[in-house]
Design a protein around this motif. Structure first.
Motif, mmCIF file in Angstrom:
data_model
loop_
_atom_site.group_PDB
_atom_site.id
_atom_site.type_symbol
_atom_site.label_atom_id
_atom_site.label_comp_id
_atom_site.label_asym_id
_atom_site.label_seq_id
_atom_site.Cartn_x
_atom_site.Cartn_y
_atom_site.Cartn_z
ATOM 1 N N GLN A 87 -3.407 -2.694 8.488
ATOM 2 C CA GLN A 87 -3.764 -4.104 8.291
ATOM 3 C C GLN A 87 -3.190 -3.959 6.908
ATOM 4 N N VAL A 88 -3.257 -3.550 6.077
ATOM 5 C CA VAL A 88 -3.184 -2.625 4.746
ATOM 6 C C VAL A 88 -1.903 -3.402 4.633
ATOM 7 N N THR A 89 -0.364 -2.085 5.502
ATOM 8 C CA THR A 89 0.107 -2.997 5.100
ATOM 9 C C THR A 89 0.923 -4.580 5.568
ATOM 10 N N ALA A 90 0.347 -5.100 6.617
ATOM 11 C CA ALA A 90 0.475 -6.413 7.042
ATOM 12 C C ALA A 90 0.313 -6.572 6.298
ATOM 13 N N LEU A 91 -1.000 -6.671 5.540
ATOM 14 C CA LEU A 91 -1.487 -7.515 4.533
ATOM 15 C C LEU A 91 -0.371 -7.488 3.359
ATOM 16 N N ASN A 92 0.642 -6.627 2.941
ATOM 17 C CA ASN A 92 0.833 -7.122 1.905
ATOM 18 C C ASN A 92 2.603 -7.406 1.750
ATOM 19 N N THR A 93 2.874 -6.815 3.445
ATOM 20 C CA THR A 93 4.176 -7.157 3.745
ATOM 21 C C THR A 93 4.465 -8.988 4.044
ATOM 22 N N THR A 94 3.743 -8.667 5.183
ATOM 23 C CA THR A 94 3.770 -9.972 6.037
ATOM 24 C C THR A 94 3.512 -10.976 5.324
ATOM 25 N N GLY A 104 11.816 -13.736 -3.080
ATOM 26 C CA GLY A 104 11.632 -12.917 -4.012
ATOM 27 C C GLY A 104 10.490 -12.580 -4.289
ATOM 28 N N GLN A 105 9.330 -12.462 -3.480
ATOM 29 C CA GLN A 105 8.242 -12.387 -3.601
ATOM 30 C C GLN A 105 8.623 -10.465 -2.853
ATOM 31 N N SER A 106 7.847 -9.600 -3.967
ATOM 32 C CA SER A 106 8.468 -8.623 -3.455
ATOM 33 C C SER A 106 6.592 -7.775 -2.388
ATOM 34 N N ASP A 107 5.664 -7.645 -3.196
ATOM 35 C CA ASP A 107 4.465 -7.778 -2.657
ATOM 36 C C ASP A 107 3.428 -8.618 -2.734
ATOM 37 N N ARG A 108 2.518 -8.794 -2.266
ATOM 38 C CA ARG A 108 0.913 -9.160 -2.558
ATOM 39 C C ARG A 108 -0.374 -8.550 -3.414
#
Length: 153
Positions: free
Chosen positions: A20-27, A32-36
């Motif tokens: 979930q952490v990965t999905a929240l950060n990369t989905t 141009g946005q690298s991560d959330r």
């Protein structure tokens, strides 16, 4: 004086499943946005530090983007909530929502001086005296002696 902490994305794994952490950060990132996480963490930590400063009995660390260790869980849940808003398809559980509410309540108690956070080893505005509780001035009305009041002495 415990050292204040900088929240890393790996800290979120203690409060949310790693996938979930990965999905929240990369989905669903914008071009141009690298991560959330980076911007969200910055915003939420600054929010927490502002609440801490709201009480004159608290001090914040001179180290930017750090929080007291007892508020690590608060920072993580607020970051999770903010990151989730960017991916509405990923829903938080009722337990997670309850923890987020508890985190917000804790921040309110800190801002209202009902709770004091640990003193950082490097306070932004160091003080030479210990932090004390709020004091209240106690006064009484002026007494004027009269014959009736002193009868019987």
């Amino acid at each position: 004086m415990p050292a204040w902490l900088t929240i890393a994305i790996t800290d979120l794994n203690d409060y949310l499943v790693g996938a979930q952490v990965t999905a929240l950060n990369t989905t669903a990132l914008a071009s141009g946005q690298s991560d959330r996480f980076t911007r969200t963490m910055t915003d939420m930590v600054n929010r927490i530090r502002t609440k801490i400063e709201g009480c004159p009995r608290n001090h914040i660390s001179a180290t930017p983007l750090t929080v007291p260790p007892e508020l690590k869980w608060v920072a993580c849940y607020l970051i999770i909530e903010a990151m989730q808003a960017g991916v509405p398809g990923l829903r938080l559980t009722e337990d997670q929502r309850a923890q987020i509410q508890r985190a917000n309540d804790q921040l309110t108690r800190i801002a209202d001086c009902k709770e004091v956070v640990s003193l950082p080893p490097d306070p932004l505005n160091p003080v030479d005296v210990q932090r004390g509780g709020q004091s209240q001035l106690v006064t009484r009305s002026r007494r004027i002696a009269s014959r009736d009041q002193t009868r019987g002495f």
